[in-house]
Design an enzyme around this catalytic site. Structure first.
Site, PDB file in Angstrom:
ATOM      1  N   LYS A  89      -1.051  -7.349  -9.105  1.00  0.00           N
ATOM      2  CA  LYS A  89      -2.036  -7.414  -8.013  1.00  0.00           C
ATOM      3  C   LYS A  89      -1.649  -6.322  -7.032  1.00  0.00           C
ATOM      4  O   LYS A  89      -0.777  -6.496  -6.191  1.00  0.00           O
ATOM      5  CB  LYS A  89      -1.966  -8.798  -7.356  1.00  0.00           C
ATOM      6  CG  LYS A  89      -3.247  -9.271  -6.721  1.00  0.00           C
ATOM      7  CD  LYS A  89      -3.766  -8.390  -5.611  1.00  0.00           C
ATOM      8  CE  LYS A  89      -3.027  -8.514  -4.317  1.00  0.00           C
ATOM      9  NZ  LYS A  89      -3.405  -7.466  -3.334  1.00  0.00           N
ATOM     10  N   GLU A 129      -4.924  -3.834  -1.963  1.00  0.00           N
ATOM     11  CA  GLU A 129      -6.376  -3.617  -1.938  1.00  0.00           C
ATOM     12  C   GLU A 129      -6.750  -2.403  -1.089  1.00  0.00           C
ATOM     13  O   GLU A 129      -7.893  -1.988  -1.056  1.00  0.00           O
ATOM     14  CB  GLU A 129      -7.101  -4.879  -1.438  1.00  0.00           C
ATOM     15  CG  GLU A 129      -6.786  -5.313  -0.006  1.00  0.00           C
ATOM     16  CD  GLU A 129      -5.510  -6.154   0.134  1.00  0.00           C
ATOM     17  OE1 GLU A 129      -4.496  -5.849  -0.537  1.00  0.00           O
ATOM     18  OE2 GLU A 129      -5.530  -7.109   0.942  1.00  0.00           O
ATOM     19  N   ARG A 130      -5.741  -1.823  -0.392  1.00  0.00           N
ATOM     20  CA  ARG A 130      -6.077  -0.697   0.485  1.00  0.00           C
ATOM     21  C   ARG A 130      -6.072   0.637  -0.265  1.00  0.00           C
ATOM     22  O   ARG A 130      -6.729   1.582   0.145  1.00  0.00           O
ATOM     23  CB  ARG A 130      -5.100  -0.650   1.657  1.00  0.00           C
ATOM     24  CG  ARG A 130      -5.372  -1.829   2.592  1.00  0.00           C
ATOM     25  CD  ARG A 130      -4.532  -1.742   3.825  1.00  0.00           C
ATOM     26  NE  ARG A 130      -3.543  -2.805   3.848  1.00  0.00           N
ATOM     27  CZ  ARG A 130      -2.555  -2.888   4.720  1.00  0.00           C
ATOM     28  NH1 ARG A 130      -2.420  -1.968   5.631  1.00  0.00           N
ATOM     29  NH2 ARG A 130      -1.711  -3.886   4.687  1.00  0.00           N
ATOM     30  N   PHE A 189       0.815  -1.224   0.000  1.00  0.00           N
ATOM     31  CA  PHE A 189       0.000   0.000   0.000  1.00  0.00           C
ATOM     32  C   PHE A 189       0.840   1.262   0.000  1.00  0.00           C
ATOM     33  O   PHE A 189       0.384   2.318  -0.418  1.00  0.00           O
ATOM     34  CB  PHE A 189      -0.945   0.011   1.226  1.00  0.00           C
ATOM     35  CG  PHE A 189      -0.267   0.471   2.492  1.00  0.00           C
ATOM     36  CD1 PHE A 189      -0.149   1.821   2.784  1.00  0.00           C
ATOM     37  CD2 PHE A 189       0.280  -0.440   3.392  1.00  0.00           C
ATOM     38  CE1 PHE A 189       0.492   2.255   3.937  1.00  0.00           C
ATOM     39  CE2 PHE A 189       0.918  -0.019   4.551  1.00  0.00           C
ATOM     40  CZ  PHE A 189       1.028   1.337   4.814  1.00  0.00           C
ATOM     41  N   SER A 219       5.374  -6.896   3.443  1.00  0.00           N
ATOM     42  CA  SER A 219       5.926  -7.198   4.769  1.00  0.00           C
ATOM     43  C   SER A 219       6.694  -8.533   4.734  1.00  0.00           C
ATOM     44  O   SER A 219       6.441  -9.391   3.879  1.00  0.00           O
ATOM     45  CB  SER A 219       4.789  -7.275   5.789  1.00  0.00           C
ATOM     46  OG  SER A 219       3.888  -8.292   5.400  1.00  0.00           O
ATOM     47  N   GLU A 232       9.157  -3.978  13.103  1.00  0.00           N
ATOM     48  CA  GLU A 232       8.963  -2.808  12.240  1.00  0.00           C
ATOM     49  C   GLU A 232       7.702  -2.072  12.698  1.00  0.00           C
ATOM     50  O   GLU A 232       6.628  -2.681  12.762  1.00  0.00           O
ATOM     51  CB  GLU A 232       8.792  -3.286  10.789  1.00  0.00           C
ATOM     52  CG  GLU A 232       8.608  -2.161   9.802  1.00  0.00           C
ATOM     53  CD  GLU A 232       8.426  -2.667   8.363  1.00  0.00           C
ATOM     54  OE1 GLU A 232       7.771  -3.708   8.162  1.00  0.00           O
ATOM     55  OE2 GLU A 232       8.938  -1.996   7.453  1.00  0.00           O
ATOM     56  N   CYS A 270       9.667   1.761   3.473  1.00  0.00           N
ATOM     57  CA  CYS A 270      10.562   0.672   3.856  1.00  0.00           C
ATOM     58  C   CYS A 270      11.983   1.189   4.029  1.00  0.00           C
ATOM     59  O   CYS A 270      12.839   0.475   4.541  1.00  0.00           O
ATOM     60  CB  CYS A 270      10.534  -0.433   2.820  1.00  0.00           C
ATOM     61  SG  CYS A 270      11.233   0.107   1.275  1.00  0.00           S
TER      62      CYS A 270
HETATM   63  P1  NAD Z   1       1.551  -6.591   3.094  1.00  0.00           P
HETATM   64  O1  NAD Z   1       2.588  -7.636   3.189  1.00  0.00           O
HETATM   65  O2  NAD Z   1       0.435  -6.612   4.083  1.00  0.00           O
HETATM   66  O3  NAD Z   1       0.851  -6.618   1.644  1.00  0.00           O
HETATM   67  C1  NAD Z   1       1.604  -6.596   0.458  1.00  0.00           C
HETATM   68  C2  NAD Z   1       0.819  -7.294  -0.642  1.00  0.00           C
HETATM   69  O4  NAD Z   1       0.641  -8.664  -0.287  1.00  0.00           O
HETATM   70  C3  NAD Z   1      -0.577  -6.730  -0.868  1.00  0.00           C
HETATM   71  O5  NAD Z   1      -0.828  -6.700  -2.253  1.00  0.00           O
HETATM   72  C4  NAD Z   1      -1.491  -7.717  -0.151  1.00  0.00           C
HETATM   73  O6  NAD Z   1      -2.761  -7.821  -0.747  1.00  0.00           O
HETATM   74  C5  NAD Z   1      -0.730  -9.028  -0.289  1.00  0.00           C
HETATM   75  N1  NAD Z   1      -0.946  -9.925   0.853  1.00  0.00           N
HETATM   76  C6  NAD Z   1      -1.110  -9.569   2.145  1.00  0.00           C
HETATM   77  N2  NAD Z   1      -1.253 -10.674   2.918  1.00  0.00           N
HETATM   78  C7  NAD Z   1      -1.158 -11.737   2.098  1.00  0.00           C
HETATM   79  C8  NAD Z   1      -1.208 -13.146   2.305  1.00  0.00           C
HETATM   80  N3  NAD Z   1      -1.390 -13.666   3.508  1.00  0.00           N
HETATM   81  N4  NAD Z   1      -1.064 -13.952   1.234  1.00  0.00           N
HETATM   82  C9  NAD Z   1      -0.866 -13.438   0.001  1.00  0.00           C
HETATM   83  N5  NAD Z   1      -0.815 -12.106  -0.251  1.00  0.00           N
HETATM   84  C10 NAD Z   1      -0.954 -11.265   0.784  1.00  0.00           C
HETATM   85  O7  NAD Z   1       2.330  -5.188   3.121  1.00  0.00           O
HETATM   86  P2  NAD Z   1       1.721  -3.739   3.203  1.00  0.00           P
HETATM   87  O8  NAD Z   1       1.186  -3.509   4.591  1.00  0.00           O
HETATM   88  O9  NAD Z   1       0.847  -3.470   2.050  1.00  0.00           O
HETATM   89  O10 NAD Z   1       3.039  -2.865   2.985  1.00  0.00           O
HETATM   90  C11 NAD Z   1       3.905  -2.505   4.025  1.00  0.00           C
HETATM   91  C12 NAD Z   1       5.071  -3.441   4.150  1.00  0.00           C
HETATM   92  O11 NAD Z   1       5.767  -3.493   2.921  1.00  0.00           O
HETATM   93  C13 NAD Z   1       6.099  -3.004   5.173  1.00  0.00           C
HETATM   94  O12 NAD Z   1       6.554  -4.124   5.861  1.00  0.00           O
HETATM   95  C14 NAD Z   1       7.216  -2.414   4.330  1.00  0.00           C
HETATM   96  O13 NAD Z   1       8.490  -2.424   4.921  1.00  0.00           O
HETATM   97  C15 NAD Z   1       7.163  -3.290   3.141  1.00  0.00           C
HETATM   98  N6  NAD Z   1       7.772  -2.659   1.982  1.00  0.00           N
HETATM   99  C16 NAD Z   1       8.987  -3.112   1.591  1.00  0.00           C
HETATM  100  C17 NAD Z   1       9.618  -2.514   0.518  1.00  0.00           C
HETATM  101  C18 NAD Z   1      10.968  -2.988   0.072  1.00  0.00           C
HETATM  102  O14 NAD Z   1      11.393  -2.560  -0.975  1.00  0.00           O
HETATM  103  N7  NAD Z   1      11.636  -3.856   0.797  1.00  0.00           N
HETATM  104  C19 NAD Z   1       9.002  -1.459  -0.160  1.00  0.00           C
HETATM  105  C20 NAD Z   1       7.752  -1.045   0.252  1.00  0.00           C
HETATM  106  C21 NAD Z   1       7.139  -1.652   1.340  1.00  0.00           C
END
Ligand code: NAD
Length: 498
Positions: free
Chosen positions: A172, A175-176, A148, A225, A382, A280
């Site tokens: 994909k 969704e937020r 998101f 994450s 985090e 991140c």
């Molecule tokens: P998230 O992991 O909750 O979601 C990321 C994506 O995964 C979304 O599209 C979501 O729909 C999908 N998803 C969530 N749970 C899932 C599951 N159980 N099974 C399959 N798909 C699933 O992350 P977020 O809250 O959207 O984003 C924040 C996180 O992303 C933070 O931890 C941040 O550090 C990380 N991030 C990392 C980078 C990097 O380059 N390392 C960059 C941006 C964000």
């Protein structure tokens, strides 16, 4: 109430069996719904991508680059709309959304050079009248799953390079905050992309699981994450796919006794609180070397934080906006509570932050916590909110050990005037992206982005030169024509150069 749909084979469709609320985080109100794709919808997108692949693979790279060039222009022309959509669903202030968009556009600009990037390697006369070359062929249908916090930039890390390399892509988004992502995908079609080359499916785990398991999908890029990244990487690779999964972070900044503290404070303000700390690469821990540096840092930070402006995305004078959801707001506040309970000092407290006119918003004010120790939950995990924690250590060696022992290794920075210390730090620290007096060392589009340890699963980093390798497969061709006049007898041993 409107529903944000999917983009499949160039058509916008709404799979309305399951939907989810999308909030305006500044007001706390539901602004619309997003469709959550069923397995059939995702399979339809995969089929569209598979059908589009042969013609797109055979389209000359220069023509693919021209589509990217028109896309870049459309992104620039429609910047205001894109930033508004980001603001409405993510809460990011317009100047910050513009920065995100610009960093995304730079990836499109890099993709415009795809003909040069795909040139391959050629060797003449590897044997008598034998030439050999390596070429980089697209994989086919590839997928991206994005978080998101950068609804425009992170998708632009992925699909421009994948598509310019000749692949067809299924995205994909989170969704937020799905609207800005869907909008830029529509702009790419307006730029002349053939139908089916880029498909967007909105959804949750149900949609992701199809992408991870369907044998037609060759590779998966993920950013999100760490627990989800681990799941994505293990599932995708178990199904024979190439995968890069970028995860969470805990980025430390060392403040050395010789640092220019005023400069460090200015840099830390933006890097810790910009985008509400939902980056991140946010610097969330300042490691002060020696009590004098720590006292000066905390004192100056406390004064500087008085002028931080928290509010809605519509007012560009604000420094940062709300966090993404009510649940996340409560999680961030929970971490501040736990630090206090475990003995840290909350110097500036953002827990009660209230923005007049936006009382229902998911705001957390800038928070500074001193005397944090490595045992504390708020240090280990985090937070992903506008919270800067200060850890006090006696030496640079202790500071580096702290960073090396943390499970995450995305970004880090050292503030110092000592070139020797800076060089030692960048040579030895176990982190993927290092800044020297640069707080957010996010690589530019022509380098590649990635952390170490539990911040990245997979071999290749995101975007830049690594993206060419990730989205292509090397093929090496060795060629001799009988007409060259060379005829050899039967050989039962390996041909060698003698
Ligand atoms: P998230 O992991 O909750 O979601 C990321 C994506 O995964 C979304 O599209 C979501 O729909 C999908 N998803 C969530 N749970 C899932 C599951 N159980 N099974 C399959 N798909 C699933 O992350 P977020 O809250 O959207 O984003 C924040 C996180 O992303 C933070 O931890 C941040 O550090 C990380 N991030 C990392 C980078 C990097 O380059 N390392 C960059 C941006 C964000």
């Amino acid at each position: 109430m409107t529903t944000v749909g999917h983009l499949i084979n160039g058509d916008t469709i709404t799979d309305a069996k399951r939907t989810q609320d999308v909030f305006n985080p500044a007001t706390g109100e539901v602004s619309h719904q997003v469709a959550l794709a069923s397995a059939q919808t995702v399979e339809r997108a995969i089929a569209a991508a598979e059908a589009a692949f042969p013609a797109w693979r055979d389209t000359p790279p220069m023509k693919r680059a021209r589509v990217m060039f028109r896309f870049k222009e459309l992104l620039e022309q429609n910047a205001e709309t894109i930033c508004r959509l980001v603001g409405e669903e993510h809460g990011k202030i317009s100047h910050d959304a513009a920065g995100e968009l610009q960093r995304g556009i730079e990836n499109v600009e890099y993709a415009c050079g795809i003909a040069e990037l795909l040139k391959g390697e050629h060797s003449k006369n590897v044997g008598p009248n034998i030439d050999s070359w390596s070429e980089f062929q697209p994989l086919g249908v590839v997928a991206g799953i994005t978080p998101f916090n950068f609804p425009v930039m992170v998708p632009l890390w992925m699909f421009p390079m994948a598509i310019a390399s000749g692949n067809c892509f299924i995205l994909k988004p989170s969704e937020r905050d799905p609207s800005s992502t869907l909008y830029i995908a529509q702009l790419l079609h307006e730029a002349g992309l053939p139908k089916g080359v880029l498909n967007v499916v909105n959804g949750d785990k149900e949609a992701v699981d199809i992408l991870l398991r369907d044998p037609r999908v060759q590779a998966v890029s993920f950013v999100g994450s760490t627990p989800v990244a681990e799941y994505i990487y293990s599932t995708a690779t178990a199904h024979g796919k190439r995968c890069q999964a970028l995860g969470g972070a805990k980025n430390h900044a060392i403040v050395m006794p010789d640092a220019d503290i005023d400069n460090a404070v200015n840099q830390l303000l933006g890097a810790a609180f910009g985008s509400s700390g939902e980056r991140c690469m946010a610097l969330s821990v300042a490691v002060a070397v020696g009590d004098a540096a720590a006292d000066a840092l905390v004192e100056k930070m406390q004064v500087a934080m008085q002028s931080l402006k928290v509010g809605a995305h519509t007012d560009s004078k604000n420094d940062f906006g709300p966090v993404i959801t009510r649940q996340h707001q409560q999680k961030v506040i929970g971490y501040i509570n736990s630090a206090e309970e475990q003995g840290a000092t909350v110097v500036v407290d953002g827990r009660e932050s209230c923005v007049p006119g936006y009382e229902g918003g998911f705001f957390v004010g800038g928070t500074l916590i001193d005397r944090v120790t490595p045992e504390m939950v708020s240090y280990k995990e985090e937070i992903f909110g506008p919270v800067l924690q200060v850890v006090r250590v006696a030496s640079m060696k202790d500071a580096m050990a702290l960073i090396d022992n943390h499970e995450y290794g995305n970004g880090t920075c050292i503030f110092t005037r000592d070139g020797e210390a800076a060089r030692y730090f960048s040579d030895n620290i176990k982190v993927g992206m290092v800044g020297i007096n640069v707080p957010l060392p996010v690589p530019v589009a022509y380098h590649s982005f990635g952390g170490w340890k539990r911040s990245l699963f997979g071999d290749l980093h995101a975007y830049g030169p690594d993206a060419v390798r990730f989205y292509t497969r090397r093929k090496t061709v060795t060629q001799r024509w009988p007409s060259s006049g060379v005829r050899e007898g039967v050989e039962f041993s390996m041909p060698t150069m003698k």
